[in-house]
Design a protein around this motif. Structure first.
Motif, PDB file in Angstrom:
ATOM      1  N   LEU A  66      22.170  19.543 -12.086  1.00 35.04           N
ATOM      2  CA  LEU A  66      21.468  19.383 -13.249  1.00 35.04           C
ATOM      3  C   LEU A  66      20.124  18.998 -13.262  1.00 35.04           C
ATOM      4  O   LEU A  66      19.893  18.093 -12.324  1.00 35.04           O
ATOM      5  CB  LEU A  66      22.316  18.744 -14.378  1.00 35.04           C
ATOM      6  CG  LEU A  66      23.738  18.873 -14.616  1.00 35.04           C
ATOM      7  CD1 LEU A  66      24.327  17.884 -15.354  1.00 35.04           C
ATOM      8  CD2 LEU A  66      23.846  20.491 -15.395  1.00 35.04           C
ATOM      9  N   ILE A  67      19.306  19.526 -13.903  1.00 32.47           N
ATOM     10  CA  ILE A  67      17.624  19.415 -13.749  1.00 32.47           C
ATOM     11  C   ILE A  67      17.432  18.506 -15.068  1.00 32.47           C
ATOM     12  O   ILE A  67      17.852  19.111 -16.271  1.00 32.47           O
ATOM     13  CB  ILE A  67      17.078  20.430 -13.727  1.00 32.47           C
ATOM     14  CG1 ILE A  67      17.344  21.303 -12.549  1.00 32.47           C
ATOM     15  CG2 ILE A  67      15.434  20.310 -13.962  1.00 32.47           C
ATOM     16  CD1 ILE A  67      17.179  20.606 -11.241  1.00 32.47           C
ATOM     17  N   GLU A  68      16.792  17.395 -14.851  1.00 32.65           N
ATOM     18  CA  GLU A  68      16.375  16.557 -16.155  1.00 32.65           C
ATOM     19  C   GLU A  68      15.051  17.024 -16.656  1.00 32.65           C
ATOM     20  O   GLU A  68      14.118  17.486 -16.073  1.00 32.65           O
ATOM     21  CB  GLU A  68      15.926  15.146 -15.865  1.00 32.65           C
ATOM     22  CG  GLU A  68      17.109  14.446 -15.125  1.00 32.65           C
ATOM     23  CD  GLU A  68      18.234  14.028 -16.103  1.00 32.65           C
ATOM     24  OE1 GLU A  68      17.774  13.777 -17.244  1.00 32.65           O
ATOM     25  OE2 GLU A  68      19.451  13.268 -15.635  1.00 32.65           O
ATOM     26  N   VAL A  69      15.351  17.291 -18.093  1.00 29.53           N
ATOM     27  CA  VAL A  69      13.994  17.928 -18.941  1.00 29.53           C
ATOM     28  C   VAL A  69      13.632  16.673 -19.663  1.00 29.53           C
ATOM     29  O   VAL A  69      14.441  16.376 -20.643  1.00 29.53           O
ATOM     30  CB  VAL A  69      14.022  19.149 -19.656  1.00 29.53           C
ATOM     31  CG1 VAL A  69      13.100  19.618 -20.202  1.00 29.53           C
ATOM     32  CG2 VAL A  69      14.681  20.039 -18.470  1.00 29.53           C
ATOM     33  N   PRO A  70      12.470  16.260 -19.597  1.00 26.17           N
ATOM     34  CA  PRO A  70      12.042  15.002 -20.551  1.00 26.17           C
ATOM     35  C   PRO A  70      11.616  15.434 -22.000  1.00 26.17           C
ATOM     36  O   PRO A  70      11.440  16.546 -22.144  1.00 26.17           O
ATOM     37  CB  PRO A  70      10.839  14.516 -19.859  1.00 26.17           C
ATOM     38  CG  PRO A  70      10.173  15.704 -19.091  1.00 26.17           C
ATOM     39  CD  PRO A  70      11.444  16.459 -18.710  1.00 26.17           C
TER      40      PRO A  70
END
Length: 445
Positions: free
Chosen positions: A206-210
């Motif tokens: 999973l990629i963190e998107v702020p």
């Protein structure tokens, strides 16, 4: 029977399938099943006829000085043919050490992949193991696996016939995919091998998107206009589209129908799951949320769902404010950065094969590969969206909308040109629709 008839009867498929080798066998009455044996016997015959040592014949042939031996014109021609020269180079390599062979592979353009595979076959036919050759090929590349790793893969597959690959080779193949330095055909070969033998990459990453505002839309197409600002909360989005092996577990656990023609094939395990309806994708999200909560991967209050349309676009384009054609990478279109029409594959491929096309936040395959479901409504007209831009809270995220109302698809697929395989183009499909060019990725929020 005649010698030519006996030669054909004794030849293997690799001889009968190669016009030059078959002619060599027929004209010289050579009855052998393999290319190596046919060429070895022919070289021995030439050496005997001209009263020269086999080693000397090979040496002058590789030095392009065979004419000094006053050979027959036909013998000279055949010594210069690529398939004969490759076999002679492999035989010459076998006479030395493996370290010498690896050094020559590195420095001599004539020692390419076909020669190294022939060397491996010569080692096997002599009763030796090819494992030391594989280990030296991998060691020679160190932290930058490349073509030698593909050679190692081919040798291993030739020798083992589908047996598991050694962990070092699997790791090297994963790096080949991750780095993306080799030609696409080799990256696909590496990716397919990973599918068959166990992909060590985290395909659930999973990629963190702020949180924060970003520019959504573009002037590229009327349905994507106008560009406007949208503010989102933080979320995590899948780095890759959901793959066949992940989706297969869901199908097996739930008994849900899946109409994919090849989704269950082992060599497709790390390719995107396709032929998935919007309802299928939502059911997968609910099932996965239960598994991940039980395993402690996500907190109990977290949900797994499809991305909204702005969540998908923000993950694809990052915070860039370009208002024309916007791709996951910076700058203009590049054919080597996406599995779109320009790549010419006409099919899905293992995920992550285009690292140069990765989005600013780190998501792969967001241009081309497969159209991806979002939760957002489009409308009933395929050509013109009922839910136009700017994106607002006007009911377009209604999960209970009638089945006649289409849902937005994003990212395009392997058949799509650059005008669709970008960050802003909006596609759509009825929620019960499915085909081999559509899949999905998930969001955790």
């Amino acid at each position: 029977s005649s010698a030519p008839a006996a030669a054909v009867a004794g030849a293997g498929a690799e001889v009968t399938g190669h016009a030059g080798l078959l002619t060599l066998a027929l004209e010289n009455g050579i009855v052998d099943r393999t290319a190596i044996a046919v060429i070895d016997r022919w070289v021995a015959d030439v050496a005997a006829r001209h009263r020269v040592a086999v080693e000397d014949l090979i040496a002058v042939a590789l030095a392009d000085d065979a004419a000094s031996l006053a050979l027959d014109r036909l013998d000279l021609e055949r010594l210069g043919r690529p398939y004969v020269r490759r076999a002679l180079v492999a035989r010459d390599l076998q006479e030395g050490s493996l370290d010498e062979a690896i050094a020559r592979r590195r420095d001599d353009p004539s020692v390419g992949s076909p020669v190294i595979r022939l060397l491996a076959r010569r080692i096997s036919s002599a009763g030796g193991s090819t494992e030391p050759l594989i280990e030296r090929l991998l060691r020679d590349e160190g932290d930058a696996p490349g073509a030698a790793t593909i050679d190692a893969l081919r040798i291993a597959e030739d020798a083992t016939g589908g047996a598991p690959l050694q962990p070092a080779l699997l790791r090297g193949l994963a790096v080949v995919v991750e780095q993306g330095r080799l030609p696409l055909a080799m990256r696909i070969e590496a990716g397919r091998a990973l599918a068959l033998h166990g992909d060590p990459r985290d395909l659930d990453a999973l990629i963190e998107v702020p949180s924060g505002p970003f520019t959504m839309g573009s002037t590229h197409h009327p349905n994507s206009a106008p560009p406007h600002r949208v503010t989102l909360g933080a979320y995590r989005i899948a780095r890759y589209p959901i793959t066949n092996d992940r989706y297969r577990l869901f199908v097996e656990a739930t008994g849900r129908a899946w109409h994919s023609a090849d989704g269950r094939l082992a060599r497709r395990a790390n390719s995107p799951a396709v032929d998935v309806t919007w309802h299928d994708a939502n059911a997968y999200c609910s099932w996965l949320a239960g598994r991940w909560r039980a395993a402690g991967r996500i907190a109990q209050e977290r949900v797994v769902r499809l991305p909204t349309e702005p969540e998908w676009e923000r993950a694809a384009r990052g915070s860039r404010v370009d208002d024309g054609l916007v791709f996951p990478w910076s700058g203009a279109w590049r054919d080597d950065r996406a599995n779109a029409e320009e790549a010419g594959l006409n099919d899905t491929c293992p995920v992550g094969l285009f690292p140069a096309g990765r989005s600013p936040d780190g998501c792969d395959d967001m241009a081309g590969q497969v159209w991806e479901w979002t939760s957002t409504l489009w409308g009933s007209d395929m050509a013109v969206p009922a839910y136009a831009y700017p994106y607002v809270d006007d009911g377009r995220e209604d999960l209970a909308a009638p089945g006649t109302v289409r849902r937005v698809l994003r990212g395009a697929c392997f058949l799509s040109p650059r005008e669709k395989a970008n960050c802003t183009y909006r596609g759509s499909l009825e929620p019960d629709g499915y085909w081999r060019g559509n899949g999905f990725r998930i969001v955790v929020a």
